[in-house]
Design a protein around this motif. Structure first.
Motif, PDB file in Angstrom:
ATOM      1  N   ALA A 104       1.828  13.462   2.854  1.00  0.00           N
ATOM      2  CA  ALA A 104       0.931  13.244   4.280  1.00  0.00           C
ATOM      3  C   ALA A 104       1.844  12.226   5.025  1.00  0.00           C
ATOM      4  CB  ALA A 104      -0.334  12.374   3.629  1.00  0.00           C
ATOM      5  N   LEU A 105       2.705  11.423   4.132  1.00  0.00           N
ATOM      6  CA  LEU A 105       3.465  10.151   5.222  1.00  0.00           C
ATOM      7  C   LEU A 105       4.321  10.874   6.013  1.00  0.00           C
ATOM      8  CD1 LEU A 105       4.060   7.884   2.140  1.00  0.00           C
ATOM      9  CD2 LEU A 105       2.091   8.102   3.910  1.00  0.00           C
ATOM     10  N   ILE A 106       4.484  12.268   6.018  1.00  0.00           N
ATOM     11  CA  ILE A 106       5.748  12.836   7.197  1.00  0.00           C
ATOM     12  C   ILE A 106       5.708  12.178   8.540  1.00  0.00           C
ATOM     13  CG2 ILE A 106       7.324  15.082   7.951  1.00  0.00           C
ATOM     14  CD1 ILE A 106       6.791  16.056   5.525  1.00  0.00           C
ATOM     15  N   PRO A 107       5.058  12.217   9.322  1.00  0.00           N
ATOM     16  CA  PRO A 107       4.178  12.222  10.322  1.00  0.00           C
ATOM     17  C   PRO A 107       5.036  10.297  10.958  1.00  0.00           C
ATOM     18  CG  PRO A 107       3.314  13.895  10.199  1.00  0.00           C
ATOM     19  CD  PRO A 107       3.038  12.985   8.770  1.00  0.00           C
ATOM     20  N   ALA A 108       4.586   9.823   9.450  1.00  0.00           N
ATOM     21  CA  ALA A 108       4.006   8.127   9.500  1.00  0.00           C
ATOM     22  C   ALA A 108       5.190   7.807   9.534  1.00  0.00           C
ATOM     23  CB  ALA A 108       3.217   7.744   9.125  1.00  0.00           C
ATOM     24  N   TYR A 109       6.328   8.486   8.925  1.00  0.00           N
ATOM     25  CA  TYR A 109       7.771   7.778   9.129  1.00  0.00           C
ATOM     26  C   TYR A 109       8.448   8.003   9.187  1.00  0.00           C
ATOM     27  CZ  TYR A 109      12.099   9.257   6.248  1.00  0.00           C
ATOM     28  OH  TYR A 109      13.730   9.177   5.904  1.00  0.00           O
ATOM     29  N   LYS A 110       8.692   9.446  10.663  1.00  0.00           N
ATOM     30  CA  LYS A 110       9.516   9.601  10.875  1.00  0.00           C
ATOM     31  C   LYS A 110       9.399   8.661  11.925  1.00  0.00           C
ATOM     32  CE  LYS A 110      10.167  14.779  10.291  1.00  0.00           C
ATOM     33  NZ  LYS A 110       9.398  16.235  11.152  1.00  0.00           N
ATOM     34  N   ASP A 111       7.985   7.865  12.681  1.00  0.00           N
ATOM     35  CA  ASP A 111       8.453   6.770  13.231  1.00  0.00           C
ATOM     36  C   ASP A 111       7.549   5.963  13.479  1.00  0.00           C
ATOM     37  OD1 ASP A 111       7.661   9.256  15.420  1.00  0.00           O
ATOM     38  OD2 ASP A 111       6.098   8.106  16.413  1.00  0.00           O
ATOM     39  N   GLU A 112       8.082   5.599  11.882  1.00  0.00           N
ATOM     40  CA  GLU A 112       8.291   4.051  10.964  1.00  0.00           C
ATOM     41  C   GLU A 112       7.122   3.430  11.244  1.00  0.00           C
ATOM     42  OE1 GLU A 112      11.953   2.402  12.496  1.00  0.00           O
ATOM     43  OE2 GLU A 112      12.952   3.878  11.859  1.00  0.00           O
ATOM     44  N   ILE A 113       6.157   3.967  11.594  1.00  0.00           N
ATOM     45  CA  ILE A 113       5.150   3.410  11.288  1.00  0.00           C
ATOM     46  C   ILE A 113       4.155   3.174   9.896  1.00  0.00           C
ATOM     47  CG2 ILE A 113       2.207   3.541  11.548  1.00  0.00           C
ATOM     48  CD1 ILE A 113       2.912   5.226  13.546  1.00  0.00           C
ATOM     49  N   PRO A 114       3.920   1.612   9.572  1.00  0.00           N
ATOM     50  CA  PRO A 114       3.843   1.020   7.937  1.00  0.00           C
ATOM     51  C   PRO A 114       2.294   1.527   7.987  1.00  0.00           C
ATOM     52  CG  PRO A 114       3.659  -0.476   9.735  1.00  0.00           C
ATOM     53  CD  PRO A 114       3.771   0.908  10.702  1.00  0.00           C
ATOM     54  N   VAL A 115       2.373   1.700   7.026  1.00  0.00           N
ATOM     55  CA  VAL A 115       0.960   2.019   5.810  1.00  0.00           C
ATOM     56  C   VAL A 115       0.201   1.007   5.043  1.00  0.00           C
ATOM     57  CG1 VAL A 115       0.280   4.161   4.676  1.00  0.00           C
ATOM     58  CG2 VAL A 115       1.918   4.681   6.751  1.00  0.00           C
ATOM     59  N   CYS A 116      -0.872   1.417   4.730  1.00  0.00           N
ATOM     60  CA  CYS A 116      -1.398   0.435   3.801  1.00  0.00           C
ATOM     61  C   CYS A 116      -2.724   1.551   3.380  1.00  0.00           C
ATOM     62  CB  CYS A 116      -2.042  -0.681   4.703  1.00  0.00           C
ATOM     63  SG  CYS A 116      -2.397  -2.169   3.483  1.00  0.00           S
ATOM     64  N   ILE A 117      -2.811   1.527   1.831  1.00  0.00           N
ATOM     65  CA  ILE A 117      -3.415   1.761   1.310  1.00  0.00           C
ATOM     66  C   ILE A 117      -4.379   0.391  -0.192  1.00  0.00           C
ATOM     67  CG2 ILE A 117      -4.101   2.663  -1.351  1.00  0.00           C
ATOM     68  CD1 ILE A 117      -1.488   3.691  -0.622  1.00  0.00           C
ATOM     69  N   LYS A 118      -5.193   0.908   1.201  1.00  0.00           N
ATOM     70  CA  LYS A 118      -6.717  -0.498   0.798  1.00  0.00           C
ATOM     71  C   LYS A 118      -7.999   0.901   0.115  1.00  0.00           C
ATOM     72  CE  LYS A 118      -7.171  -3.477   3.740  1.00  0.00           C
ATOM     73  NZ  LYS A 118      -6.557  -4.581   3.100  1.00  0.00           N
ATOM     74  N   ASN A 119      -8.321  -0.342  -0.506  1.00  0.00           N
ATOM     75  CA  ASN A 119      -9.864   0.170  -1.558  1.00  0.00           C
ATOM     76  C   ASN A 119     -10.877  -0.542  -0.508  1.00  0.00           C
ATOM     77  OD1 ASN A 119     -11.952   1.023  -2.838  1.00  0.00           O
ATOM     78  ND2 ASN A 119     -10.954  -0.563  -5.290  1.00  0.00           N
ATOM     79  N   THR A 120     -11.652   0.758  -0.717  1.00  0.00           N
ATOM     80  CA  THR A 120     -13.117   0.941   0.242  1.00  0.00           C
ATOM     81  C   THR A 120     -14.550  -0.072  -0.108  1.00  0.00           C
ATOM     82  OG1 THR A 120     -12.815   3.029   1.012  1.00  0.00           O
ATOM     83  CG2 THR A 120     -15.082   2.561   0.966  1.00  0.00           C
ATOM     84  N   ASN A 121     -13.834   0.072  -1.695  1.00  0.00           N
ATOM     85  CA  ASN A 121     -15.103  -1.237  -2.734  1.00  0.00           C
ATOM     86  C   ASN A 121     -14.726  -2.230  -2.743  1.00  0.00           C
ATOM     87  OD1 ASN A 121     -16.594   1.751  -3.295  1.00  0.00           O
ATOM     88  ND2 ASN A 121     -15.043   2.263  -4.277  1.00  0.00           N
ATOM     89  N   ASN A 122     -12.799  -2.533  -2.223  1.00  0.00           N
ATOM     90  CA  ASN A 122     -12.758  -3.997  -1.895  1.00  0.00           C
ATOM     91  C   ASN A 122     -12.203  -4.424  -1.087  1.00  0.00           C
ATOM     92  OD1 ASN A 122     -12.435  -6.787  -2.825  1.00  0.00           O
ATOM     93  ND2 ASN A 122     -10.903  -5.998  -4.760  1.00  0.00           N
ATOM     94  N   PRO A 123     -12.116  -3.692   0.523  1.00  0.00           N
ATOM     95  CA  PRO A 123     -11.207  -4.231   1.366  1.00  0.00           C
ATOM     96  C   PRO A 123     -11.048  -5.274   1.607  1.00  0.00           C
ATOM     97  CG  PRO A 123     -13.652  -3.791   1.813  1.00  0.00           C
ATOM     98  CD  PRO A 123     -13.712  -3.924   0.536  1.00  0.00           C
ATOM     99  N   GLU A 124     -10.912  -6.405   1.188  1.00  0.00           N
ATOM    100  CA  GLU A 124     -10.594  -8.101   0.797  1.00  0.00           C
ATOM    101  C   GLU A 124      -9.306  -7.887   0.677  1.00  0.00           C
ATOM    102  OE1 GLU A 124     -11.676  -9.953   3.061  1.00  0.00           O
ATOM    103  OE2 GLU A 124     -13.187  -7.907   4.179  1.00  0.00           O
ATOM    104  N   ALA A 125      -8.870  -6.729  -0.878  1.00  0.00           N
ATOM    105  CA  ALA A 125      -7.711  -6.620  -1.256  1.00  0.00           C
ATOM    106  C   ALA A 125      -6.393  -6.286  -0.100  1.00  0.00           C
ATOM    107  CB  ALA A 125      -7.847  -5.795  -2.931  1.00  0.00           C
ATOM    108  N   PRO A 126      -5.413  -6.781  -1.050  1.00  0.00           N
ATOM    109  CA  PRO A 126      -4.456  -7.110   0.040  1.00  0.00           C
ATOM    110  C   PRO A 126      -3.712  -5.603   0.044  1.00  0.00           C
ATOM    111  CG  PRO A 126      -3.520  -8.128  -1.384  1.00  0.00           C
ATOM    112  CD  PRO A 126      -5.167  -8.064  -1.487  1.00  0.00           C
ATOM    113  N   GLY A 127      -3.777  -4.784  -0.712  1.00  0.00           N
ATOM    114  CA  GLY A 127      -3.169  -3.117  -1.142  1.00  0.00           C
ATOM    115  C   GLY A 127      -2.260  -2.665  -0.704  1.00  0.00           C
ATOM    116  N   THR A 128      -1.302  -1.910  -0.700  1.00  0.00           N
ATOM    117  CA  THR A 128      -0.233  -1.790  -1.007  1.00  0.00           C
ATOM    118  C   THR A 128       0.342  -1.249   0.246  1.00  0.00           C
ATOM    119  OG1 THR A 128       0.096  -1.012  -3.001  1.00  0.00           O
ATOM    120  CG2 THR A 128       1.519   0.012  -1.982  1.00  0.00           C
ATOM    121  N   TYR A 129       1.927  -2.132   1.143  1.00  0.00           N
ATOM    122  CA  TYR A 129       2.057  -1.602   1.912  1.00  0.00           C
ATOM    123  C   TYR A 129       3.501  -0.807   2.128  1.00  0.00           C
ATOM    124  CZ  TYR A 129      -0.429  -4.958   5.541  1.00  0.00           C
ATOM    125  OH  TYR A 129      -1.355  -5.123   5.352  1.00  0.00           O
ATOM    126  N   ILE A 130       3.650   0.811   2.707  1.00  0.00           N
ATOM    127  CA  ILE A 130       4.295   1.362   2.213  1.00  0.00           C
ATOM    128  C   ILE A 130       5.472   1.332   3.717  1.00  0.00           C
ATOM    129  CG2 ILE A 130       5.052   4.069   2.653  1.00  0.00           C
ATOM    130  CD1 ILE A 130       2.395   4.160   0.834  1.00  0.00           C
TER     131      ILE A 130
END
Length: 448
Positions: A260-286
């Protein structure tokens, strides 16, 4: 501007879709939305995609399909009614299913089309709901979005010219809702990505529109340093690099489809994994790079279902073409390998057990014996792999000793070590029944 992808648990029912609507409403930068098919509402529930695959299999075997169509439509009917949006969407979904079933396309083409119904319907429903709550939104079919793919049913690959077409989506002033999981060939044929491919679509769209951030909403607050099934309340990972996430997703971390990350990785776009049930949580940044001061080991991944072919032959290292002949046998038998640690006179080929069925085992052994004449050959099943992951791991003095000592202190024997083939991971093979205590011991040493 942001691309936000919502997984199956995020669109499983009307209640979850309301949360999605609130998340989109809360941030005007969330301009591009990618959705999965409705997932499980509860543990014993079924995913819509699984139901559609079952429908396709019954149809391809000339069975009666009405009883398989009904529960699928019931799920969508329940969502539409609870969201209080137009029932015309249901008619559109029903017509799409019947059109596929009665088409003259080949069975693989019908199966791909049926599998896409879940994501396509989610996108239509969410788009209608967003307009219902006052957000100007528009459903965009992947073909209209410019998602062009190779003609490989069930395993589509994005074509490079897609990204220029996808970039044009930036011109829209509406929130665009795009179904994940599938695209179209240049000839207009619908083709799906591999399973879990909605993550791929999200990453493709993020790269295409050159987003500032790709948010992937799921049902966890973040990526954890170890599987919570082994350790209660494990540490959360705040930041990962793409390489680290790739290693973790391969070795049992199911947050992301590993392509999944290959297109974002090639363009160096940061990714953030977040929780729909707790959207205020900071999540994990890739991200592409982390600060050097950050902790070296970020996670311990593990998975079962492996086996190994062990081959020993005196002076193997001097026999030109030995490895090529061995891998040719595997290729000829349609078997892919995962790892191949070797010594001077020994080589182990690590495989997924599913790729080496018992029925094929005898033939493989006979071919290796006949072509390579080894002194010893054996197959070991019921193995598990543990992967310690972190940027700079191989340059950290004493880390391997720390890991092996932790495994030994759990009274677990190491069957295989693979260190050095990756800069960000160290792999250990052990018996599957020892996995729980080995992982707990490693977590204690590296995180507690």
């Amino acid at each position: 501007m942001k691309v936000a992808k919502f997984g199956g648990s995020s669109v499983a029912n009307a209640e979850q879709l309301r949360k999605v609507g609130n998340i989109i409403k809360a941030d005007p930068q969330r301009r591009f939305i990618v959705v999965s098919a409705p997932g499980k509402r509860f543990k014993s529930d079924r995913k819509i995609t699984d139901m559609l695959i079952e429908l396709g299999e019954v149809h391809c075997n000339n069975g009666q399909t009405d009883e398989y169509v009904y529960p699928i439509m019931q799920r969508f009917n329940e969502i539409v009614e609870e969201l209080n949006i137009s029932g015309e969407i249901l008619e559109s979904i029903s017509q799409s299913i019947q059109s596929i079933l009665h088409s003259k396309n080949s069975d693989p083409e019908k199966m791909d089309a049926l599998k896409s119904i879940g994501e396509d319907s989610s996108a239509k429903i969410l788009s209608a709901y967003l307009n219902h709550i006052g957000i100007s939104a528009k459903y965009v079919n992947p073909q209209d979005a410019g998602i062009l793919v190779s003609n490989e049913p069930g395993n589509a690959k994005i074509l490079p010219e897609s990204y220029e077409k996808i970039y044009n989506l930036r011109d829209s002033e509406e929130v665009l809702v795009i179904p994940g999981f599938f695209g179209y060939t240049k000839n207009g044929k619908l083709i799906t990505f591999s399973r879990g491919g909605s993550d791929i679509t999200g990453s493709i769209v993020a790269a295409g529109v050159k987003a500032g951030l790709y948010e992937n909403f799921t049902d966890v607050d973040s990526v954890f340093s170890v599987n919570p099934a082994f350790v209660k309340d494990p540490q959360k990972i705040t930041t990962l690099t793409y390489k680290e996430m790739r290693e973790l997703s391969y070795a049992g971390f199911s947050v992301f489809h590993d392509e999944a990350l290959i297109p974002a990785y090639k363009d160096e776009i940061p990714v953030c994994i977040k929780n729909t049930n707790n959207p205020e949580a900071p999540g994990t940044y890739i991200v592409s790079e982390k600060k050097p001061s950050e902790k070296c080991v970020v996670g311990i991944a593990s998975d079962t279902g492996f086996c190994s072919i062990y081959i020993s032959k005196y002076l193997m290292n001097r026999e030109i073409g030995f490895g090529r002949k061995l891998f040719h046998i595997l290729e000829d038998e349609g078997i892919s390998f995962e790892h191949a640690p070797s010594g001077i006179d020994d080589m182990s080929i690590i495989l997924r057990e599913s790729g080496l069925p018992i029925a094929k085992e005898k033939k493989i052994l006979q071919r290796i014996q006949a072509d390579l004449h080894p002194d010893l050959i054996s197959i070991h099943r019921n193995l598990a792999m543990i992967m310690i992951v972190g940027e700079g791991l191989v340059r950290t003095i004493g880390l391997a000793q720390k890991a092996t000592t932790a495994i030994a202190s759990a009274n677990v024997n190491i069957e295989m070590i693979n260190q050095g083939s990756s800069e960000v991971s160290m792999m250990f093979g052990i018996k599957a029944e020892d996995l729980d205590k080995a992982v707990k011991s490693l977590y204690h040493v590296f995180f507690e």
